[in-house]
Design a protein around this motif. Structure first.
Motif, PDB file in Angstrom:
ATOM      1  N   LEU A   1     -19.974  -9.806  -1.286  1.00 13.96           N
ATOM      2  CA  LEU A   1     -18.891 -10.670  -1.756  1.00 13.96           C
ATOM      3  C   LEU A   1     -17.737 -10.697  -0.756  1.00 13.96           C
ATOM      4  O   LEU A   1     -17.157 -11.754  -0.478  1.00 13.96           O
ATOM      5  N   LEU A   2     -17.419  -9.528  -0.198  1.00 13.46           N
ATOM      6  CA  LEU A   2     -16.343  -9.446   0.785  1.00 13.46           C
ATOM      7  C   LEU A   2     -16.681 -10.280   2.020  1.00 13.46           C
ATOM      8  O   LEU A   2     -15.830 -11.011   2.548  1.00 13.46           O
ATOM      9  N   GLN A   3     -17.932 -10.190   2.481  1.00 17.11           N
ATOM     10  CA  GLN A   3     -18.340 -10.971   3.644  1.00 17.11           C
ATOM     11  C   GLN A   3     -18.242 -12.473   3.377  1.00 17.11           C
ATOM     12  O   GLN A   3     -17.756 -13.236   4.223  1.00 17.11           O
ATOM     13  N   GLN A   4     -18.685 -12.892   2.210  1.00 14.07           N
ATOM     14  CA  GLN A   4     -18.606 -14.309   1.861  1.00 14.07           C
ATOM     15  C   GLN A   4     -17.163 -14.792   1.842  1.00 14.07           C
ATOM     16  O   GLN A   4     -16.842 -15.884   2.331  1.00 14.07           O
ATOM     17  N   ARG A   5     -16.274 -13.988   1.268  1.00 18.05           N
ATOM     18  CA  ARG A   5     -14.873 -14.390   1.178  1.00 18.05           C
ATOM     19  C   ARG A   5     -14.226 -14.449   2.550  1.00 18.05           C
ATOM     20  O   ARG A   5     -13.418 -15.365   2.836  1.00 18.05           O
TER      21      ARG A   5
END
Length: 422
Positions: free
Chosen positions: A145-149
């Protein structure tokens, strides 16, 4: 939970309140709010702790607003004064600490500042996901999720045109990667962020999972609610200055105006919002003065130090005294009793000026009924003596609006006397 989590910070803050200050030992030595070695050693000896514990609790106290450092002196913040009697002060202190989680632990040295900033900017979405999950979430899932954001943040900043046939600017440097390339080495940054959030009591980590604490879940919910409130501004004044926002609220009904104040406040830090409102109250428009203090009532306890600081300003004094009386628990209908006769008269003239500028003639006539003086002659005598800069204009407007010719004549005479210095 908030009281327990901040107990050490409160202990050090109360020690500093008693041991430090003007004429006593200095709190810091570098002018940057870092506790000096001598002060840390003294506190450790007095409280039976290690200097390292003292420094950690001191930093927490500063982030939570329990201590304010000015130069090399420390003084207690308003939250420390209200700690034992106001649960909201405790919760606000913890939320302030939660907001400052990225300062709780040193940043990873191996990462550039820009990468750290991206991770910090992306963490609200990670926290929202944890809050919605209402239970343990695998760290690997949070990393995805952090990478996507972070990819989304980079894409939002990308200014390169992707239209067919578009030529890149001559000055543009050759891109080093595409906006949707996966960010590298985010795992250490996520570990740092989770550890920092755990250190402030927002979540727990273990067995490759992270879980929001009840306090952390509540804080995230509060933040989401503030965003929703800000997005639902009924009159659309969120991005306006305090003065323009207050003007926009002038024609709203009280409940609608309070909703607008809440939306405007939710989009700003408390300190900057309160300063803006007080600056607006210092202006020449009496209507904005009254509305500014209505907005400060919505702010509540965090505005107390700033309101108390303007009590000696003649223009703001009556409003500030009424605000403080209501804040201290006095019934709003009885709050006027804290004003002297002169202060009440000054406030009557100031309010009449607002009515004269923005209201209708019948409202100004009805305003006579709110005066503390039992008769119009007594009111005119005391209005002449109070020295409000708008006295002449108010009396002229009242004389023009009043249907009683005899009373209107007396009011005009009083206006003339004030104008000529009689």
């Amino acid at each position: 939970m908030a009281r327990t989590g901040l107990a050490g910070a409160v202990r050090v803050a109360r020690w500093a309140d008693n041991a430090l200050g003007p004429g006593r030992d200095a709190a810091t030595a570098d002018g940057k709010a870092t506790l000096s070695a001598a002060t840390a050693d003294r506190a450790a000896a007095d409280l039976g702790l290690t200097p390292e514990q003292i420094r950690a609790d001191w930093d927490t106290a500063r982030l939570a607003g329990l201590v304010e450092v000015h130069g090399d002196s420390a003084r207690p913040g308003w939250r420390l004064r209200a700690w034992d009697r106001d649960d909201s002060a405790v919760l606000r202190g913890w939320v302030a600490l939660f907001d400052a989680w990225s300062l709780a632990l040193p940043e990873p040295e191996a990462h550039e500042t820009a990468a750290v900033a991206e991770a910090v900017s992306a963490m609200p979405q990670v926290l929202s996901f944890l809050q919605l999950s209402a239970g343990p979430v695998p760290v690997e899932q949070l990393l995805d999720l952090l990478q996507q954001r972070v990819i989304e943040l980079r894409t939002e900043r990308c200014e390169v045109s992707y239209e067919p046939g578009a030529e890149p600017p001559v000055e543009a440097a050759e891109p080093t990667g595409t906006p949707d390339a996966p960010p590298a080495s985010l795992a250490p940054l996520l570990d740092w962020a989770l550890e920092a959030l755990a250190s402030v009591g927002a979540l727990t980590c273990g067995a490759g999972q992270a879980t929001l604490t009840p306090l952390g879940s509540w804080a995230v919910w509060v933040k989401l609610e503030q965003i929703c409130v800000a997005a639902q501004s009924p009159a659309g004044n969120i991005e306006q200055s305090a003065e323009d926002m207050l003007r926009g609220c002038a024609q709203l009904r009280p409940n609608a105006a309070r909703a607008e104040y809440r939306a405007w406040l939710a989009a700003r830090t408390v300190g900057s919002a309160v300063s803006e409102l007080i600056d607006a109250a210092r202006g020449e428009d009496a209507l904005l003065r009254g509305l500014a203090f209505e907005a400060l009532r919505v702010v509540g306890a965090p505005a107390e130090p700033d309101v108390r600081a303007v009590v000696d300003e003649p223009t703001l004094r009556p409003y500030a005294l009424l605000w403080l009386a209501e804040h201290d628990g006095l019934d709003p209908e009885d709050a006027h009793e804290v004003l002297t006769r002169e202060e009440a008269t000054w406030l009557w003239v100031d309010t009449a000026a607002a009515v004269a500028d923005h209201g209708e003639a019948p409202m100004l006539v009805r305003h006579l009924e709110s005066a503390v003086q039992p008769t119009v002659p007594r009111l005119l005598d005391e209005v002449r003596a109070v020295g409000h800069p708008r006295t002449v204009q108010v009396l002229v407007a009242l004389a023009a609006a009043h249907p009683d010719p005899a009373l209107a004549k007396a009011v005009r005479r009083a206006a003339f006397q004030v104008h000529t210095g009689g």
